[in-house]
Scaffold this active site. Structure first.
Site, PDB file in Angstrom:
ATOM      1  N   ASN A  40     -37.078   6.828  -3.387  1.00 18.19           N
ATOM      2  CA  ASN A  40     -37.268   7.715  -2.257  1.00 18.19           C
ATOM      3  C   ASN A  40     -37.268   9.359  -3.136  1.00 18.19           C
ATOM      4  O   ASN A  40     -36.003   9.765  -3.236  1.00 18.19           O
ATOM      5  CB  ASN A  40     -36.190   7.644  -1.323  1.00 18.19           C
ATOM      6  CG  ASN A  40     -36.218   8.404  -0.241  1.00 18.19           C
ATOM      7  OD1 ASN A  40     -37.144   9.447  -0.149  1.00 18.19           O
ATOM      8  ND2 ASN A  40     -35.263   8.460   0.574  1.00 18.19           N
ATOM      9  N   ARG A  85     -40.865   4.964  -0.835  1.00 24.09           N
ATOM     10  CA  ARG A  85     -40.565   5.693   0.662  1.00 24.09           C
ATOM     11  C   ARG A  85     -41.561   6.874   0.800  1.00 24.09           C
ATOM     12  O   ARG A  85     -41.419   7.709  -0.115  1.00 24.09           O
ATOM     13  CB  ARG A  85     -39.360   5.865   0.938  1.00 24.09           C
ATOM     14  CG  ARG A  85     -39.245   6.377   2.205  1.00 24.09           C
ATOM     15  CD  ARG A  85     -37.679   6.633   2.675  1.00 24.09           C
ATOM     16  NE  ARG A  85     -37.625   7.333   3.990  1.00 24.09           N
ATOM     17  CZ  ARG A  85     -36.512   7.923   4.474  1.00 24.09           C
ATOM     18  NH1 ARG A  85     -35.254   7.590   3.844  1.00 24.09           N
ATOM     19  NH2 ARG A  85     -36.409   8.041   5.842  1.00 24.09           N
ATOM     20  N   HIS A  93     -38.479   8.110  10.790  1.00 21.26           N
ATOM     21  CA  HIS A  93     -37.341   6.756  10.845  1.00 21.26           C
ATOM     22  C   HIS A  93     -38.153   5.593  11.172  1.00 21.26           C
ATOM     23  O   HIS A  93     -37.506   4.657  11.589  1.00 21.26           O
ATOM     24  CB  HIS A  93     -36.317   7.031  11.823  1.00 21.26           C
ATOM     25  CG  HIS A  93     -35.423   8.354  11.387  1.00 21.26           C
ATOM     26  ND1 HIS A  93     -35.050   9.103  12.485  1.00 21.26           N
ATOM     27  CD2 HIS A  93     -34.745   8.880  10.090  1.00 21.26           C
ATOM     28  CE1 HIS A  93     -34.142  10.075  11.997  1.00 21.26           C
ATOM     29  NE2 HIS A  93     -34.337   9.865  10.485  1.00 21.26           N
ATOM     30  N   ARG A 142     -30.882  20.562  12.636  1.00 23.71           N
ATOM     31  CA  ARG A 142     -32.042  20.785  13.575  1.00 23.71           C
ATOM     32  C   ARG A 142     -31.932  20.985  15.019  1.00 23.71           C
ATOM     33  O   ARG A 142     -30.812  19.953  15.430  1.00 23.71           O
ATOM     34  CB  ARG A 142     -33.034  19.549  13.161  1.00 23.71           C
ATOM     35  CG  ARG A 142     -33.671  19.693  12.008  1.00 23.71           C
ATOM     36  CD  ARG A 142     -34.397  18.696  11.459  1.00 23.71           C
ATOM     37  NE  ARG A 142     -33.993  17.818  10.394  1.00 23.71           N
ATOM     38  CZ  ARG A 142     -34.276  16.721  10.163  1.00 23.71           C
ATOM     39  NH1 ARG A 142     -35.075  15.904  10.869  1.00 23.71           N
ATOM     40  NH2 ARG A 142     -33.765  15.995   9.086  1.00 23.71           N
ATOM     41  N   GLU A 168     -32.869   0.478   4.973  1.00 29.18           N
ATOM     42  CA  GLU A 168     -34.385   0.702   4.672  1.00 29.18           C
ATOM     43  C   GLU A 168     -34.840   0.262   3.483  1.00 29.18           C
ATOM     44  O   GLU A 168     -36.117  -0.091   3.314  1.00 29.18           O
ATOM     45  CB  GLU A 168     -34.748   2.326   4.709  1.00 29.18           C
ATOM     46  CG  GLU A 168     -34.493   3.147   6.293  1.00 29.18           C
ATOM     47  CD  GLU A 168     -34.319   4.534   6.243  1.00 29.18           C
ATOM     48  OE1 GLU A 168     -32.983   4.772   5.759  1.00 29.18           O
ATOM     49  OE2 GLU A 168     -35.223   5.393   6.837  1.00 29.18           O
TER      50      GLU A 168
END
Ligand code: ADP
Length: 399
Positions: A11, A90, A179, A240, A384
């Protein structure tokens, strides 16, 4: 030590490179780690083996290439390199083109680069990681697993923004959602955990970490999700802001003279839990401060929960029925407080938590935490890397 065949999962971010090495037979991680501060001073790479033994090395020079070279050196020293049979990457954004994971070809790599407009921080780094890994392992199959592809089943009514339609046609402005790998893994695990019919179920997944999103999963497909064209939309996150009245941004621009870039920075890096509390973006710190009576830490948690409950309620309307609400991600897996406050906020659904199970299903544990099964509430740790490894095994035909 001897190893069964291994899958390397990469990733690659703009300043970091996370990696995991998983066994093909049972998907257990045999080595994982992260290289951070890439391109900056004091870059380092750390490794954690299956016995939880940690090693940290400094990285000079500090680029992605050097991080990958040091990773391979370590794999060689541990006798693992020759056991790697395939690599999974990823990838943040697959646009509207990639509806599922794919074997990487030069054309796929070009497409990943071409979606950099939609994910300027992530796709260029993802492409760089793929190129560097291909140079090291030219003969191994490499698979791209996109964060967006699970949400490609959203109906047009859910992915279309109510702005002039030309922007969707000409500039690909639409909801993509993120996601996806986590939501897919957790929804599949929920079907198994709760004994649901794989072809007839309705699940809400709340992935709550530094970035957070909700997904409505109907019969194995994503039918609605809270993140949008970018990962700013939706829930309150660590830094965020999630949803905001666009008028606030024009108002702030006029009042403060801030530029678009400055407002973008504010929405991405100075808002969310951090912006409200003024203390931290970290849920643990806010919980501690709240217990001491810190008013803004309390307010930050209340706003987080209010938005989350509102989103869960809204997403329920994209399902035909609700079988389960699943919590995952660092906050979802560990914060019994956030789970309790959220389910209390959803009292209209008549769900009651088992306080003891809620308090004890933390730290990587999985299980049902509600008193009745209709609808159930459960915690399922996301994985993941395992989902990526499973896609690699399937696409690269590894037995
Ligand atoms: P990322 O989105 O970066 O992968 P994670 O899924 O690791 O993030 O989640 C990080 C969040 O999880 C942080 O806000 C952190 O405070 C929270 N978290 C981790 N452990 C706990 C805990 N025991 N209680 C409450 N929050 C926790």
């Amino acid at each position: 030590m001897s190893f069964s065949p291994l899958i390397l999962v990469i990733n690659c971010g703009s300043s970091s490179l996370k990696f995991s090495l998983l066994a093909v037979d049972d998907h257990r991680p045999v080595l994982s780690g992260i290289a951070e501060r890439l391109g900056l001073d004091n870059a380092y790479i750390s490794f954690k083996d299956a016995q939880d033994v940690k090693t940290t090395l400094t990285l000079t020079p500090s680029g992605h290439q050097r991080a990958l070279a040091l990773l391979i050196e370590q794999l060689d020293q541990r006798g693992m390199t020759s056991h790697i049979v395939a690599v999974g990457h990823r990838v943040a954004h697959g646009g509207s083109k990639f509806k599922q994971s794919v074997m990487i070809t030069p054309e796929v790599l070009d497409d990943i680069r071409s979606f950099s407009m939609l994910a300027p921080l992530h796709n260029p780094a993802n492409a760089q990681g793929i190129e560097a890994t291909m140079a090291v392992f030219p003969r191994l199959p490499q698979v791209a697993v996109f964060d967006t592809s699970f949400h490609q089943t959203l109906p047009a009514a859910a992915y279309t923004y109510a702005i002039p339609y030309e922007y969707q046609q000409e500039l690909q402005v639409r909801r993509y959602g993120f996601h996806g790998t986590s939501h897919r893994y957790v929804a599949e695990s929920a079907v198994a955990l709760l004994g649901l019919d794989p072809n007839d179920h309705g699940i809400l997944v709340a992935h709550l970490g530094n970035g957070s999103s909700v997904c409505a999963v109907k019969n194995g497909e994503s039918v609605d999700t809270s993140m949008g064209m970018t990962p700013i939309e939706g829930l309150v996150m660590g830094t965020r802001g999630g949803d905001i009245d666009f008028g606030i941004l024009t108002y702030l621009a006029r009042c403060t003279g801030k530029s678009l870039d400055e407002l973008d920075d504010m929405m991405n890096k100075q808002s969310g839990l951090l912006g409200i509390s003024g203390v931290s973006s970290d849920c643990r710190t806010l919980q501690e401060e709240r217990s001491k009576g810190h008013p803004r830490a309390s307010l930050a948690i209340d706003v987080f929960v209010h938005r989350l409950a509102r989103y869960l309620g809204g997403h329920m309307m994209s399902l035909s029925r609700l079988d389960a609400i699943i919590f995952t991600g660092g906050i979802g897996e560990n914060s019994s407080l956030i789970r309790e406050l959220t389910i209390n906020h959803l009292s209209v659904l008549g769900i009651r938590l088992d306080a003891d199970k809620n308090a004890h299903t933390c730290g990587g544990k999985s299980g049902v935490i509600s008193l009745t099964n209709s609808p159930a509430v459960a915690v399922i740790p996301t994985n993941e890397e395992k989902m990526i490894a499973l896609d690699v095994v399937r696409l690269a035909n590894i037995c």
